[in-house]
Design a protein around this motif. Structure first.
Motif, PDB file in Angstrom:
ATOM      1  N   LYS A   1       0.858  -1.183   0.000  1.00  0.00           N
ATOM      2  CA  LYS A   1       0.000   0.000   0.000  1.00  0.00           C
ATOM      3  C   LYS A   1       0.895   1.235   0.000  1.00  0.00           C
ATOM      4  O   LYS A   1       1.955   1.243   0.625  1.00  0.00           O
ATOM      5  N   GLY A   2       0.475   2.258  -0.707  1.00  0.00           N
ATOM      6  CA  GLY A   2       1.246   3.490  -0.756  1.00  0.00           C
ATOM      7  C   GLY A   2       2.320   3.514  -1.817  1.00  0.00           C
ATOM      8  O   GLY A   2       3.003   4.519  -1.985  1.00  0.00           O
ATOM      9  N   GLU A   3       2.473   2.427  -2.574  1.00  0.00           N
ATOM     10  CA  GLU A   3       3.497   2.359  -3.627  1.00  0.00           C
ATOM     11  C   GLU A   3       2.907   2.638  -5.004  1.00  0.00           C
ATOM     12  O   GLU A   3       1.816   2.170  -5.333  1.00  0.00           O
ATOM     13  N   LEU A   4       3.653   3.391  -5.798  1.00  0.00           N
ATOM     14  CA  LEU A   4       3.380   3.512  -7.228  1.00  0.00           C
ATOM     15  C   LEU A   4       4.466   2.728  -7.945  1.00  0.00           C
ATOM     16  O   LEU A   4       5.644   3.086  -7.892  1.00  0.00           O
ATOM     17  N   VAL A   5       4.057   1.637  -8.595  1.00  0.00           N
ATOM     18  CA  VAL A   5       5.006   0.727  -9.234  1.00  0.00           C
ATOM     19  C   VAL A   5       4.758   0.728 -10.739  1.00  0.00           C
ATOM     20  O   VAL A   5       3.620   0.577 -11.188  1.00  0.00           O
ATOM     21  N   ALA A   6       5.815   0.916 -11.515  1.00  0.00           N
ATOM     22  CA  ALA A   6       5.712   0.840 -12.976  1.00  0.00           C
ATOM     23  C   ALA A   6       5.944  -0.603 -13.419  1.00  0.00           C
ATOM     24  O   ALA A   6       6.787  -1.301 -12.864  1.00  0.00           O
ATOM     25  N   LEU A   7       5.193  -1.035 -14.416  1.00  0.00           N
ATOM     26  CA  LEU A   7       5.370  -2.356 -15.023  1.00  0.00           C
ATOM     27  C   LEU A   7       5.787  -2.143 -16.463  1.00  0.00           C
ATOM     28  O   LEU A   7       5.038  -1.552 -17.255  1.00  0.00           O
ATOM     29  N   VAL A   8       6.996  -2.584 -16.798  1.00  0.00           N
ATOM     30  CA  VAL A   8       7.536  -2.337 -18.138  1.00  0.00           C
ATOM     31  C   VAL A   8       7.988  -3.643 -18.787  1.00  0.00           C
ATOM     32  O   VAL A   8       8.388  -4.587 -18.110  1.00  0.00           O
ATOM     33  N   ALA A   9       7.907  -3.662 -20.106  1.00  0.00           N
ATOM     34  CA  ALA A   9       8.354  -4.821 -20.897  1.00  0.00           C
ATOM     35  C   ALA A   9       8.109  -4.490 -22.363  1.00  0.00           C
ATOM     36  O   ALA A   9       7.315  -3.595 -22.679  1.00  0.00           O
ATOM     37  N   PRO A  10       8.762  -5.206 -23.280  1.00  0.00           N
ATOM     38  CA  PRO A  10       8.477  -4.997 -24.709  1.00  0.00           C
ATOM     39  C   PRO A  10       7.025  -5.347 -25.028  1.00  0.00           C
ATOM     40  O   PRO A  10       6.356  -6.077 -24.278  1.00  0.00           O
ATOM     41  N   SER A  11       6.544  -4.847 -26.148  1.00  0.00           N
ATOM     42  CA  SER A  11       5.184  -5.189 -26.590  1.00  0.00           C
ATOM     43  C   SER A  11       5.035  -6.693 -26.731  1.00  0.00           C
ATOM     44  O   SER A  11       5.938  -7.371 -27.230  1.00  0.00           O
ATOM     45  N   GLY A  12       3.916  -7.214 -26.273  1.00  0.00           N
ATOM     46  CA  GLY A  12       3.646  -8.639 -26.387  1.00  0.00           C
ATOM     47  C   GLY A  12       4.255  -9.495 -25.309  1.00  0.00           C
ATOM     48  O   GLY A  12       4.132 -10.727 -25.332  1.00  0.00           O
TER      49      GLY A  12
END
Length: 237
Positions: free
Chosen positions: A34-45
């Motif tokens: 809770k309280g975290e902003l997490v980015a999720l990244v990866a190539p398309s697909g």
């Protein structure tokens, strides 16, 4: 006090069978507080949206386990038939397109979910107005979508995602349709929400300029999920 909002353990997702089998995730494990902003990244697909939809109880995993808060919702099968109820009560969704209903005004769009959860019309409108004030568009409460800018529509969509007071916000490319300034404004808004509302926010993004604004980065790599922390705006994998 338990800070954990999301836990994923050994999550596997395959599509198809036999010769047409496609392995998307092979044993993903991570948690978000809770309280975290997490980015999720990866190539398309690579499975970013699929992972988000599994956490959101929309897409069924092949195997593994998912906890939302202290509740285990998936353990090689859904542990409840009420996945729609979990989505309504625990999760707020934000998408690249705002998906607001065009023939309803902003107030009507935002009050739909709380009213579906049994909240009275009066209380739903009170919640909606507080959110619109929070996002500084309270003067647009009874305005139709066509009269708002793209940024204002996205703010209204974020307000709608928070109207059920979720524990978790899942944002799939929420800045893709916005210019760089509005993109920064939206991500800062998501960070503010994470802290002030004490919710976990996972944001799928392709925009590397947004990553320094996040607390942590989750990256899908070789069908696994690896995590790294931001250190003074630097991302290290």
């Amino acid at each position: 006090m338990n800070k954990q909002a999301i836990k994923v353990k050994n999550l596997v997702k395959n599509f198809g069978k036999g010769d047409s089998l496609v392995r998307v995730l092979e044993g993903a494990s991570f948690s978000v507080d809770k309280g975290e902003l997490v980015a999720l990244v990866a190539p398309s697909g690579a499975g970013k949206t699929t992972l988000l939809m599994m956490i959101g109880c929309v897409e069924e995993p092949t195997s593994g386990a998912i906890w939302l808060g202290s509740e285990k919702v998936y353990d090689n099968k859904w542990l409840t038939k009420e996945t729609r109820k979990i989505r309504r009560e625990k999760i707020g969704f934000i998408f690249q397109e705002h998906y607001l209903i065009p023939f309803l005004n902003i107030m009507e769009n935002i009050t739909l979910v709380p009213q579906a959860n049994g909240v009275s019309k009066e209380e739903s409108e009170k919640i909606a107005f507080e959110l619109l004030k929070y996002f500084e568009i309270e003067d647009k409460a009874y305005t139709m979508l066509s009269e708002l800018s793209g940024g204002q529509n996205q703010r209204a969509a974020i307000a709608r995602a928070l109207a059920n007071k979720p524990q978790i916000v899942l944002a799939d490319e929420p800045t893709a349709a916005l210019d760089s300034k509005r993109s920064v404004d939206v991500v800062k808004m998501l960070k503010k929400i994470a802290i002030e509302q004490n919710v976990a926010v996972i944001m799928v993004t392709h925009d590397e300029a947004m990553l320094p604004l996040c607390d942590r980065i989750l990256k899908i790599e070789d069908k696994k999920v690896v995590s790294s922390k931001n250190l003074q705006g630097n991302i290290i994998f």
